[in-house]
Design a protein around this motif. Structure first.
Motif, PDB file in Angstrom:
ATOM      1  N   GLU A   1       1.078  -1.389  -0.254  1.00 14.57           N
ATOM      2  CA  GLU A   1      -0.197  -0.115   0.025  1.00 14.57           C
ATOM      3  C   GLU A   1       0.385   1.270  -0.120  1.00 14.57           C
ATOM      4  OE1 GLU A   1      -2.559   0.141   2.908  1.00 14.57           O
ATOM      5  OE2 GLU A   1      -3.777  -2.022   2.674  1.00 14.57           O
ATOM      6  N   GLY A   2       1.986   1.256   0.824  1.00 18.58           N
ATOM      7  CA  GLY A   2       2.576   2.245   0.400  1.00 18.58           C
ATOM      8  C   GLY A   2       3.675   2.510  -0.543  1.00 18.58           C
ATOM      9  N   LEU A   3       3.613   1.681  -1.339  1.00 14.96           N
ATOM     10  CA  LEU A   3       5.084   1.630  -2.743  1.00 14.96           C
ATOM     11  C   LEU A   3       4.204   2.477  -3.512  1.00 14.96           C
ATOM     12  CD1 LEU A   3       5.369  -2.120  -3.091  1.00 14.96           C
ATOM     13  CD2 LEU A   3       6.995  -0.578  -1.933  1.00 14.96           C
TER      14      LEU A   3
ATOM     15  N   ALA B   1       5.310  -1.539 -10.794  1.00 14.15           N
ATOM     16  CA  ALA B   1       4.628  -2.004 -11.647  1.00 14.15           C
ATOM     17  C   ALA B   1       6.617  -3.101 -11.493  1.00 14.15           C
ATOM     18  CB  ALA B   1       5.037  -1.432 -12.578  1.00 14.15           C
ATOM     19  N   ALA B   2       7.501  -2.585 -10.675  1.00 16.83           N
ATOM     20  CA  ALA B   2       8.521  -3.949 -10.930  1.00 16.83           C
ATOM     21  C   ALA B   2       8.467  -5.021 -10.349  1.00 16.83           C
ATOM     22  CB  ALA B   2       9.683  -3.189 -10.045  1.00 16.83           C
ATOM     23  N   LEU B   3       7.393  -4.939  -9.170  1.00 15.24           N
ATOM     24  CA  LEU B   3       7.005  -5.897  -7.907  1.00 15.24           C
ATOM     25  C   LEU B   3       6.527  -7.072  -9.454  1.00 15.24           C
ATOM     26  CD1 LEU B   3       6.122  -4.806  -5.024  1.00 15.24           C
ATOM     27  CD2 LEU B   3       7.526  -6.322  -5.565  1.00 15.24           C
ATOM     28  N   GLU B   4       5.451  -6.735 -10.242  1.00 14.84           N
ATOM     29  CA  GLU B   4       4.360  -7.315 -11.567  1.00 14.84           C
ATOM     30  C   GLU B   4       5.529  -8.193 -12.176  1.00 14.84           C
ATOM     31  OE1 GLU B   4       1.634  -7.824 -11.289  1.00 14.84           O
ATOM     32  OE2 GLU B   4       0.777  -6.770  -9.722  1.00 14.84           O
ATOM     33  N   GLU B   5       6.700  -7.049 -12.758  1.00 15.05           N
ATOM     34  CA  GLU B   5       7.117  -7.911 -13.917  1.00 15.05           C
ATOM     35  C   GLU B   5       8.743  -8.765 -13.196  1.00 15.05           C
ATOM     36  OE1 GLU B   5       8.781  -4.295 -15.640  1.00 15.05           O
ATOM     37  OE2 GLU B   5       6.943  -3.195 -15.920  1.00 15.05           O
ATOM     38  N   ALA B   6       8.746  -8.823 -11.969  1.00  9.66           N
ATOM     39  CA  ALA B   6       9.948  -9.542 -11.726  1.00  9.66           C
ATOM     40  C   ALA B   6       9.639 -10.970 -12.349  1.00  9.66           C
ATOM     41  CB  ALA B   6      10.133  -9.526  -9.736  1.00  9.66           C
TER      42      ALA B   6
ATOM     43  N   PRO C   1      -0.333 -11.383  -3.342  1.00  6.79           N
ATOM     44  CA  PRO C   1       0.010 -12.579  -4.633  1.00  6.79           C
ATOM     45  C   PRO C   1       0.346 -12.111  -5.649  1.00  6.79           C
ATOM     46  CG  PRO C   1      -2.007 -12.719  -3.768  1.00  6.79           C
ATOM     47  CD  PRO C   1      -1.491 -11.469  -3.562  1.00  6.79           C
ATOM     48  N   LEU C   2       1.450 -12.229  -6.336  1.00  9.77           N
ATOM     49  CA  LEU C   2       2.309 -12.560  -7.697  1.00  9.77           C
ATOM     50  C   LEU C   2       3.214 -13.557  -7.684  1.00  9.77           C
ATOM     51  CD1 LEU C   2       4.303  -9.242  -5.546  1.00  9.77           C
ATOM     52  CD2 LEU C   2       3.041  -8.944  -7.835  1.00  9.77           C
TER      53      LEU C   2
ATOM     54  N   GLY D   1      20.880 -10.119 -15.374  1.00 10.14           N
ATOM     55  CA  GLY D   1      19.739  -9.884 -16.471  1.00 10.14           C
ATOM     56  C   GLY D   1      18.273  -9.966 -16.572  1.00 10.14           C
ATOM     57  N   LYS D   2      18.066 -10.994 -15.875  1.00  7.16           N
ATOM     58  CA  LYS D   2      16.741 -11.446 -15.661  1.00  7.16           C
ATOM     59  C   LYS D   2      16.043 -10.551 -14.087  1.00  7.16           C
ATOM     60  CE  LYS D   2      18.439 -16.266 -16.347  1.00  7.16           C
ATOM     61  NZ  LYS D   2      17.375 -17.648 -15.641  1.00  7.16           N
ATOM     62  N   PRO D   3      14.875  -9.782 -14.836  1.00  3.68           N
ATOM     63  CA  PRO D   3      13.908  -9.032 -13.584  1.00  3.68           C
ATOM     64  C   PRO D   3      13.963  -9.596 -12.219  1.00  3.68           C
ATOM     65  CG  PRO D   3      13.261  -9.243 -15.859  1.00  3.68           C
ATOM     66  CD  PRO D   3      13.554 -10.257 -15.819  1.00  3.68           C
ATOM     67  N   THR D   4      14.022  -9.028 -11.448  1.00  4.59           N
ATOM     68  CA  THR D   4      13.967  -9.578 -10.086  1.00  4.59           C
ATOM     69  C   THR D   4      14.264  -8.101  -9.384  1.00  4.59           C
ATOM     70  OG1 THR D   4      16.379 -10.291 -10.712  1.00  4.59           O
ATOM     71  CG2 THR D   4      16.216 -10.183  -8.132  1.00  4.59           C
ATOM     72  N   VAL D   5      13.516  -8.580  -7.888  1.00  4.36           N
ATOM     73  CA  VAL D   5      13.117  -7.279  -6.787  1.00  4.36           C
ATOM     74  C   VAL D   5      13.725  -7.690  -5.906  1.00  4.36           C
ATOM     75  CG1 VAL D   5      11.420  -6.006  -5.380  1.00  4.36           C
ATOM     76  CG2 VAL D   5      11.584  -6.141  -7.925  1.00  4.36           C
ATOM     77  N   MET D   6      14.860  -7.137  -5.058  1.00  3.34           N
ATOM     78  CA  MET D   6      14.555  -7.046  -3.570  1.00  3.34           C
ATOM     79  C   MET D   6      15.040  -6.021  -2.918  1.00  3.34           C
ATOM     80  SD  MET D   6      19.138  -6.403  -2.015  1.00  3.34           S
ATOM     81  CE  MET D   6      19.189  -6.107  -0.541  1.00  3.34           C
ATOM     82  N   LEU D   7      13.694  -6.788  -1.296  1.00  4.03           N
ATOM     83  CA  LEU D   7      13.290  -6.189  -0.835  1.00  4.03           C
ATOM     84  C   LEU D   7      14.079  -5.458   0.261  1.00  4.03           C
ATOM     85  CD1 LEU D   7      10.284  -7.931  -0.415  1.00  4.03           C
ATOM     86  CD2 LEU D   7      10.084  -6.260  -2.073  1.00  4.03           C
ATOM     87  N   ALA D   8      14.021  -4.389   0.866  1.00  2.46           N
ATOM     88  CA  ALA D   8      14.954  -3.859   1.798  1.00  2.46           C
ATOM     89  C   ALA D   8      13.348  -3.158   3.016  1.00  2.46           C
ATOM     90  CB  ALA D   8      16.591  -3.186   1.346  1.00  2.46           C
TER      91      ALA D   8
END
Length: 400
Positions: free
Chosen positions: A19-21, A27-32, A47-48, A71-78
């Motif tokens: 909610e706070g993003l 969009a990055a989360l959806e594409e990862a 859910p993703l 090279g592959k769409p990746t998300v790192m959470l912090a």
């Protein structure tokens, strides 16, 4: 070579989850294809389609796994702001600027400041998840404020005990749990009265320092009583003059040769949080004592080399400054001069006639400044008082 489109997105996430993003972060989360983060952070996401991977322990194992996805769409959470006491720098330093992009959330410090009404520029901020509480020691003075990030409730209890042990048990603690989310809770209590047994992670503590504990002076030349020692210590006036000659500057490194209690190296480190120091000490008991002094006074970044100079200096590059407090010899100075390095400030102290003569010869050869420092303190003489002279100190300082 940087890629045209970043493959890694570092997203700071708060306790309010997605909610706070921002729209871009969502969009990055959806594409990862892969999302890596702590279990608590991953549980905040909806859910993703992406694969989810818990960040392993130790942390560096996760960095290796992340880089394998290059090279592959990746998300790192912090948590919050990834580049303020966060994990962002530990990953980005392995990448080129074009390979990653970051979307920070409000940091815990920002949230804490806004809850307490504290101006962040007037508060010291500390991330002590895996660091000793002694790092707080230099700022413990009545009227000061600090924001401290801690690992869990047990660490909050340890903080309260530490403040009480150092004479600041009257300090007020504002215990802030899960800031920014539905589980947010803020409670306050004095350190020496703290009895909360249900403090939840993640937790931050606002500290209003109060009490009759001894505050550390900011100037060079701490009282000798701040250091545990066996008599081998540069006394306070001589130490102040020595630190003045060494002239520490931000980001610089010192070698303290014949460190004894470590007092010179410790005060060098206290001069600025970005300074570094190596202490060389041949006696294992003194070496252990120097490390303990450094930790207790809040500068556990002191590095101790147990060995005797000049042999212990082999293969090293000269730092910005060197202090010779023990083991002074022609061989030691010759070794230092022969080491690679640029513009090293060298300071050596001597009290014996032989060492004075040695420094006089090197002063004649290399120049610099040669000082003879004589000090006396008042002492009783029968029913009256007189001056009791200390051994004269000769100090040579030169830039190599």
């Amino acid at each position: 070579m940087a890629t045209e489109v970043p493959w890694l997105t570092i997203i700071g996430i708060g306790e309010d989850g997605a909610e706070g993003l921002s729209d871009t972060a969502r969009a990055a989360l959806e594409e990862a294809r892969l999302i890596m983060g702590a279990p608590r952070q991953l549980a905040l996401l909806p859910p993703l389609k992406a694969e989810r991977l818990n960040w392993p322990v130790p942390f560096d194992d996760g960095v290796e796994a992340l880089l394998a996805r290059r090279g592959k769409p990746t998300v790192m959470l912090a948590s919050g702001d990834p580049f303020w006491f966060g994990a962002g720098i530990r990953v980005s330093r392995h990448l080129t600027p074009g390979e990653w992009i970051a979307h920070p959330a409000p940091s815990t410090f920002s949230l804490a400041g806004s809850r307490l009404g504290w101006a962040l520029q007037d508060v010291t901020c500390h991330g002590l998840h895996a660091a000793p509480l002694d790092r707080l020691r230099p700022m413990l003075a009545p009227g000061r404020r600090a924001l401290v990030l801690l690992r869990d409730g047990a660490a909050v209890q340890a903080l309260a005990a530490y403040l009480a042990e150092t004479g600041f048990g009257a300090s007020k603690l504002h215990i802030m749990e899960a800031l920014g989310g539905p589980r947010e809770r803020i409670r306050s209590e004095e350190a020496d009265k703290l009895a909360f047994e249900d403090i939840a992670h993640p937790v931050a503590v606002g500290v209003e320092i109060s009490g009759d504990g001894e505050a550390m002076p900011c100037a060079s030349g701490l009282a000798d009583s701040w250091f545990e020692h066996d008599g081998q210590i540069s006394k306070r006036p001589a130490r102040a003059l020595t630190l003045s000659a060494l002239a520490p500057r931000p980001g610089e490194t010192l070698w303290d040769i014949g460190a004894g209690s470590g007092s010179i190296a410790i005060e060098w480190l206290l001069s600025h949080p970005s300074t570094q120091a190596l202490a060389f000490e041949a006696d294992p008991v003194r070496a252990k004592r120097a490390v303990a002094n450094a930790r207790r006074l809040g500068v556990d970044r002191l590095l101790l080399v147990e060995g005797r100079a000049p042999a212990a200096l082999a293969g090293r590059v000269r730092p910005n400054a060197i202090f010779i407090g023990g083991g002074l010899s022609d061989a030691l100075i010759e070794t230092i001069i022969a080491l690679p390095g640029e513009r090293t400030r060298l300071v050596a102290n001597a009290v014996t006639l032989e060492s004075e003569a040695l420094l006089a010869r090197w002063h004649e050869r290399l120049g610099g400044e040669l000082l003879r420092i004589e000090m006396a303190s008042a002492a009783p003489i029968g029913t009256r008082r007189g001056w009791k002279a200390a051994y004269p100190l000769v100090q040579w300082s030169v830039t190599l």
